[in-house]
Design a protein around this motif. Structure first.
Motif, PDB file in Angstrom:
ATOM      1  N   ASP A  35       0.823  -1.215   0.000  1.00  0.00           N
ATOM      2  CA  ASP A  35       0.000   0.000   0.000  1.00  0.00           C
ATOM      3  C   ASP A  35       0.856   1.264   0.000  1.00  0.00           C
ATOM      4  O   ASP A  35       0.502   2.267  -0.627  1.00  0.00           O
ATOM      5  CB  ASP A  35      -0.957  -0.011   1.180  1.00  0.00           C
ATOM      6  CG  ASP A  35      -1.987  -1.136   1.090  1.00  0.00           C
ATOM      7  OD1 ASP A  35      -2.129  -1.756   0.004  1.00  0.00           O
ATOM      8  OD2 ASP A  35      -2.641  -1.416   2.113  1.00  0.00           O
ATOM      9  N   ALA A  36       1.994   1.225   0.697  1.00  0.00           N
ATOM     10  CA  ALA A  36       2.888   2.379   0.725  1.00  0.00           C
ATOM     11  C   ALA A  36       3.563   2.598  -0.632  1.00  0.00           C
ATOM     12  O   ALA A  36       3.961   3.718  -0.951  1.00  0.00           O
ATOM     13  CB  ALA A  36       3.941   2.193   1.814  1.00  0.00           C
ATOM     14  N   LEU A  37       3.664   1.541  -1.439  1.00  0.00           N
ATOM     15  CA  LEU A  37       4.303   1.644  -2.753  1.00  0.00           C
ATOM     16  C   LEU A  37       3.368   2.198  -3.831  1.00  0.00           C
ATOM     17  O   LEU A  37       3.835   2.669  -4.865  1.00  0.00           O
ATOM     18  CB  LEU A  37       4.809   0.267  -3.194  1.00  0.00           C
ATOM     19  CG  LEU A  37       5.931  -0.342  -2.364  1.00  0.00           C
ATOM     20  CD1 LEU A  37       6.183  -1.784  -2.805  1.00  0.00           C
ATOM     21  CD2 LEU A  37       7.198   0.488  -2.466  1.00  0.00           C
ATOM     22  N   VAL A  38       2.060   2.152  -3.607  1.00  0.00           N
ATOM     23  CA  VAL A  38       1.086   2.563  -4.623  1.00  0.00           C
ATOM     24  C   VAL A  38       1.389   3.945  -5.218  1.00  0.00           C
ATOM     25  O   VAL A  38       1.397   4.111  -6.443  1.00  0.00           O
ATOM     26  CB  VAL A  38      -0.356   2.481  -4.075  1.00  0.00           C
ATOM     27  CG1 VAL A  38      -1.343   3.165  -5.003  1.00  0.00           C
ATOM     28  CG2 VAL A  38      -0.752   1.028  -3.846  1.00  0.00           C
ATOM     29  N   PRO A  39       1.646   4.975  -4.419  1.00  0.00           N
ATOM     30  CA  PRO A  39       1.878   6.296  -5.008  1.00  0.00           C
ATOM     31  C   PRO A  39       3.099   6.373  -5.921  1.00  0.00           C
ATOM     32  O   PRO A  39       3.182   7.252  -6.771  1.00  0.00           O
ATOM     33  CB  PRO A  39       2.072   7.213  -3.792  1.00  0.00           C
ATOM     34  CG  PRO A  39       1.509   6.478  -2.636  1.00  0.00           C
ATOM     35  CD  PRO A  39       1.636   5.024  -2.953  1.00  0.00           C
TER      36      PRO A  39
END
Length: 128
Positions: A35-39
């Motif tokens: 989720d932290a990698l999405v951006p």
């Protein structure tokens, strides 16, 4: 030829780089990393990696069932996560490939294939 860079993240290694209790819930820790990698798919990792970026998180073991989400492709390693990362890098010789891991042996293997390598701290400002 794919022009966007390929960012491959060694999930087990990056999750294991933070002493935050990840070992109690490996799948949950991998999902939080995902989720932290999405951006990063749209934003990149300024200033070194300009967007758009194809983000791939390689998971293994207890995190093997973590699903992909829009912006992050999740690859479940059938055996060794390191071998899967090497295969992903080798399969994309005509694009910029960036691997995030602290594993020395893996770093050497992917660098020999022409990939750039960064440690887990490189992601922290961009991925929380």
């Amino acid at each position: 030829m794919q022009t966007s860079p390929l960012l491959v993240v060694d999930g087990a290694n990056v999750v294991g780089s933070r002493p935050n209790g990840w070992w109690r819930d490996r799948a949950g820790a991998a999902a939080r990393l995902r989720d932290a990698l999405v951006p990063l798919a749209e934003r990149g990792v300024p200033p070194e990696l300009a967007p758009p970026v194809e983000v791939v998180l390689v998971v293994e073991g207890a995190a093997r069932d973590v699903p992909a989400v829009p912006g992050v492709r999740v690859v479940s390693a059938p055996r060794s996560g390191d071998d899967t990362i090497v295969e992903l890098v080798a399969a994309a010789p005509d694009r910029r490939r960036v691997v995030v891991t602290a594993d020395r042996e893996l770093r050497a293997r992917v660098a020999a294939l022409g990939a750039e390598v960064h440690g887990p701290r490189w992601l922290r400002p961009a991925a929380g």
